[in-house]
Design a protein around this motif. Structure first.
Motif, PDB file in Angstrom:
ATOM      1  N   SER A 215       0.822  -1.202   0.000  1.00  0.00           N
ATOM      2  CA  SER A 215       0.000   0.000   0.000  1.00  0.00           C
ATOM      3  C   SER A 215       0.860   1.256   0.000  1.00  0.00           C
ATOM      4  O   SER A 215       0.576   2.226  -0.717  1.00  0.00           O
ATOM      5  N   GLY A 216       1.939   1.240   0.777  1.00  0.00           N
ATOM      6  CA  GLY A 216       2.824   2.399   0.826  1.00  0.00           C
ATOM      7  C   GLY A 216       3.491   2.662  -0.511  1.00  0.00           C
ATOM      8  O   GLY A 216       3.573   3.812  -0.964  1.00  0.00           O
ATOM      9  N   MET A 217       3.964   1.611  -1.162  1.00  0.00           N
ATOM     10  CA  MET A 217       4.590   1.789  -2.479  1.00  0.00           C
ATOM     11  C   MET A 217       3.577   2.291  -3.499  1.00  0.00           C
ATOM     12  O   MET A 217       3.901   3.137  -4.343  1.00  0.00           O
ATOM     13  N   LEU A 218       2.360   1.783  -3.429  1.00  0.00           N
ATOM     14  CA  LEU A 218       1.313   2.224  -4.351  1.00  0.00           C
ATOM     15  C   LEU A 218       1.042   3.713  -4.183  1.00  0.00           C
ATOM     16  O   LEU A 218       0.972   4.462  -5.170  1.00  0.00           O
ATOM     17  N   HIS A 219       0.902   4.160  -2.951  1.00  0.00           N
ATOM     18  CA  HIS A 219       0.646   5.578  -2.700  1.00  0.00           C
ATOM     19  C   HIS A 219       1.816   6.444  -3.158  1.00  0.00           C
ATOM     20  O   HIS A 219       1.618   7.508  -3.758  1.00  0.00           O
ATOM     21  N   LEU A 220       3.026   6.009  -2.875  1.00  0.00           N
ATOM     22  CA  LEU A 220       4.204   6.768  -3.320  1.00  0.00           C
ATOM     23  C   LEU A 220       4.243   6.871  -4.839  1.00  0.00           C
ATOM     24  O   LEU A 220       4.520   7.932  -5.398  1.00  0.00           O
ATOM     25  N   LEU A 221       3.952   5.766  -5.490  1.00  0.00           N
ATOM     26  CA  LEU A 221       4.033   5.725  -6.946  1.00  0.00           C
ATOM     27  C   LEU A 221       3.005   6.651  -7.583  1.00  0.00           C
ATOM     28  O   LEU A 221       3.281   7.324  -8.579  1.00  0.00           O
ATOM     29  N   LEU A 222       1.810   6.713  -6.998  1.00  0.00           N
ATOM     30  CA  LEU A 222       0.729   7.482  -7.609  1.00  0.00           C
ATOM     31  C   LEU A 222       0.672   8.931  -7.137  1.00  0.00           C
ATOM     32  O   LEU A 222       0.210   9.803  -7.875  1.00  0.00           O
ATOM     33  N   GLU A 223       1.124   9.194  -5.917  1.00  0.00           N
ATOM     34  CA  GLU A 223       0.923  10.529  -5.345  1.00  0.00           C
ATOM     35  C   GLU A 223       2.185  11.385  -5.291  1.00  0.00           C
ATOM     36  O   GLU A 223       2.105  12.597  -5.393  1.00  0.00           O
ATOM     37  N   CYS A 224       3.322  10.759  -5.093  1.00  0.00           N
ATOM     38  CA  CYS A 224       4.532  11.532  -4.797  1.00  0.00           C
ATOM     39  C   CYS A 224       5.363  11.747  -6.051  1.00  0.00           C
ATOM     40  O   CYS A 224       5.759  10.800  -6.715  1.00  0.00           O
ATOM     41  N   GLN A 225       5.637  12.992  -6.350  1.00  0.00           N
ATOM     42  CA  GLN A 225       6.421  13.337  -7.527  1.00  0.00           C
ATOM     43  C   GLN A 225       7.910  13.491  -7.213  1.00  0.00           C
ATOM     44  O   GLN A 225       8.704  13.830  -8.068  1.00  0.00           O
ATOM     45  N   LEU A 226       8.286  13.240  -5.953  1.00  0.00           N
ATOM     46  CA  LEU A 226       9.672  13.452  -5.549  1.00  0.00           C
ATOM     47  C   LEU A 226      10.539  12.218  -5.752  1.00  0.00           C
ATOM     48  O   LEU A 226      11.743  12.262  -5.541  1.00  0.00           O
ATOM     49  N   HIS A 227       9.912  11.122  -6.132  1.00  0.00           N
ATOM     50  CA  HIS A 227      10.640   9.866  -6.240  1.00  0.00           C
ATOM     51  C   HIS A 227      10.719   9.427  -7.697  1.00  0.00           C
ATOM     52  O   HIS A 227      10.156   8.417  -8.088  1.00  0.00           O
ATOM     53  N   GLY A 228      11.381  10.210  -8.511  1.00  0.00           N
ATOM     54  CA  GLY A 228      11.522   9.851  -9.911  1.00  0.00           C
ATOM     55  C   GLY A 228      12.263   8.536 -10.059  1.00  0.00           C
ATOM     56  O   GLY A 228      13.262   8.297  -9.384  1.00  0.00           O
ATOM     57  N   GLY A 229      11.744   7.669 -10.926  1.00  0.00           N
ATOM     58  CA  GLY A 229      12.371   6.376 -11.149  1.00  0.00           C
ATOM     59  C   GLY A 229      12.004   5.319 -10.139  1.00  0.00           C
ATOM     60  O   GLY A 229      12.572   4.218 -10.155  1.00  0.00           O
ATOM     61  N   LEU A 230      11.062   5.618  -9.242  1.00  0.00           N
ATOM     62  CA  LEU A 230      10.645   4.637  -8.235  1.00  0.00           C
ATOM     63  C   LEU A 230      10.121   3.368  -8.893  1.00  0.00           C
ATOM     64  O   LEU A 230      10.372   2.261  -8.416  1.00  0.00           O
ATOM     65  N   ASP A 231       9.399   3.527 -10.007  1.00  0.00           N
ATOM     66  CA  ASP A 231       8.823   2.360 -10.674  1.00  0.00           C
ATOM     67  C   ASP A 231       9.903   1.375 -11.113  1.00  0.00           C
ATOM     68  O   ASP A 231       9.662   0.164 -11.152  1.00  0.00           O
ATOM     69  N   GLN A 232      11.096   1.882 -11.424  1.00  0.00           N
ATOM     70  CA  GLN A 232      12.188   0.998 -11.841  1.00  0.00           C
ATOM     71  C   GLN A 232      12.791   0.244 -10.650  1.00  0.00           C
ATOM     72  O   GLN A 232      13.416  -0.800 -10.822  1.00  0.00           O
ATOM     73  N   GLU A 233      12.610   0.789  -9.461  1.00  0.00           N
ATOM     74  CA  GLU A 233      13.180   0.189  -8.260  1.00  0.00           C
ATOM     75  C   GLU A 233      12.253  -0.825  -7.604  1.00  0.00           C
ATOM     76  O   GLU A 233      12.687  -1.617  -6.759  1.00  0.00           O
ATOM     77  N   ILE A 234      10.982  -0.815  -7.973  1.00  0.00           N
ATOM     78  CA  ILE A 234       9.990  -1.629  -7.266  1.00  0.00           C
ATOM     79  C   ILE A 234      10.302  -3.126  -7.283  1.00  0.00           C
ATOM     80  O   ILE A 234      10.216  -3.782  -6.231  1.00  0.00           O
ATOM     81  N   PRO A 235      10.663  -3.733  -8.414  1.00  0.00           N
ATOM     82  CA  PRO A 235      10.959  -5.180  -8.368  1.00  0.00           C
ATOM     83  C   PRO A 235      12.066  -5.532  -7.374  1.00  0.00           C
ATOM     84  O   PRO A 235      11.949  -6.524  -6.633  1.00  0.00           O
ATOM     85  N   ARG A 236      13.124  -4.709  -7.334  1.00  0.00           N
ATOM     86  CA  ARG A 236      14.210  -4.963  -6.382  1.00  0.00           C
ATOM     87  C   ARG A 236      13.726  -4.792  -4.950  1.00  0.00           C
ATOM     88  O   ARG A 236      14.085  -5.581  -4.052  1.00  0.00           O
ATOM     89  N   MET A 237      12.898  -3.774  -4.706  1.00  0.00           N
ATOM     90  CA  MET A 237      12.379  -3.540  -3.360  1.00  0.00           C
ATOM     91  C   MET A 237      11.504  -4.698  -2.907  1.00  0.00           C
ATOM     92  O   MET A 237      11.545  -5.104  -1.735  1.00  0.00           O
ATOM     93  N   ILE A 238      10.719  -5.242  -3.818  1.00  0.00           N
ATOM     94  CA  ILE A 238       9.870  -6.385  -3.478  1.00  0.00           C
ATOM     95  C   ILE A 238      10.730  -7.601  -3.139  1.00  0.00           C
ATOM     96  O   ILE A 238      10.467  -8.312  -2.153  1.00  0.00           O
ATOM     97  N   SER A 239      11.765  -7.843  -3.936  1.00  0.00           N
ATOM     98  CA  SER A 239      12.662  -8.976  -3.667  1.00  0.00           C
ATOM     99  C   SER A 239      13.335  -8.831  -2.304  1.00  0.00           C
ATOM    100  O   SER A 239      13.465  -9.806  -1.549  1.00  0.00           O
ATOM    101  N   THR A 240      13.747  -7.608  -1.970  1.00  0.00           N
ATOM    102  CA  THR A 240      14.371  -7.362  -0.668  1.00  0.00           C
ATOM    103  C   THR A 240      13.370  -7.590   0.457  1.00  0.00           C
ATOM    104  O   THR A 240      13.691  -8.233   1.469  1.00  0.00           O
ATOM    105  N   HIS A 241      12.163  -7.077   0.286  1.00  0.00           N
ATOM    106  CA  HIS A 241      11.110  -7.237   1.295  1.00  0.00           C
ATOM    107  C   HIS A 241      10.836  -8.711   1.557  1.00  0.00           C
ATOM    108  O   HIS A 241      10.774  -9.143   2.714  1.00  0.00           O
TER     109      HIS A 241
END
Length: 206
Positions: A173-199
């Motif tokens: 839920s947090g990643m979804l909100h960041l991805l859709l609402e926050c403009q300060l995290h450019g390139g977050l979508d490219q990091e998501i698969p790695r973040m999921i693997s780490t999680h």
């Protein structure tokens, strides 16, 4: 003739759902009216009431239209028997969810509407429980898969399956909100698969 009439009705219903999504996204749900939606669809207000009793029913039809195929895709991974480790199924399902979000503009728009363009007031004050149903269902599903991982000895020692599922639910839920609402995290979508693997890696038995 009857078949043609049914096809026409289904096409009209689809026009209204698509128009509602556009109007909700542009105006916000509370400032959208059935008249605006009818105009956007090129139909009369009577056509709206023929298919939907009110704005809330149209809202949920719009959500279902977008979410059903998305859930089918993510569940295909989550409940796949091809994964020996249930945690692999959770990881694959989460990655597929964000892949759908990236690939499908309709799904992304609906999430944006639900997260930042919908206020649960006035006629929507009584429907918040139904509006949050998909999130609750997601949590219930991953609780079952985490429990399966624990039963098979795949979950890291000391972790509770229910707590682990809630943590993954909050993480997603947090990643979804960041991805859709926050403009300060450019390139977050490219990091998501790695973040999921780490999680998920933090939950695996060594």
């Amino acid at each position: 003739m009857a078949r043609r009439t049914k096809e026409d009705a289904e096409q009209t219903r689809k026009q209204l759902i698509d128009a509602a999504r556009t109007v909700f996204h542009q105006c916000g749900v509370s400032r959208s009216t059935l008249e605006k939606i009818a105009q956007a669809a090129g139909l009369t207000r009577g056509a709206v009431y023929w298919h939907f009793k009110d704005k809330a029913e149209l809202f949920f039809a719009m959500r279902e239209d977008a979410f059903r195929p998305m859930v089918e895709r993510t569940d295909a991974f989550l409940f796949s028997e091809s994964y020996a480790n249930p945690l692999d199924a959770i990881e694959a399902s989460l990655k597929e969810f964000f892949r759908v979000l990236e690939d499908c503009a309709v799904v992304r728009e609906v999430f944006e509407i639900m997260i930042s363009r919908c206020e649960y007031v006035d006629e929507f004050a009584s429907v918040q429980e139904e509006a949050t149903r998909p999130a609750r269902e997601f949590l219930e599903k991953i609780e079952r898969i985490y429990q399966r991982a624990a039963d098979q000895g795949m979950l890291r020692a000391g972790l509770d399956p229910v707590d682990s599922a809630r943590d993954t639910w909050a993480f997603t839920s947090g990643m979804l909100h960041l991805l859709l609402e926050c403009q300060l995290h450019g390139g977050l979508d490219q990091e998501i698969p790695r973040m999921i693997s780490t999680h998920m890696g933090l939950r695996r038995r060594a």
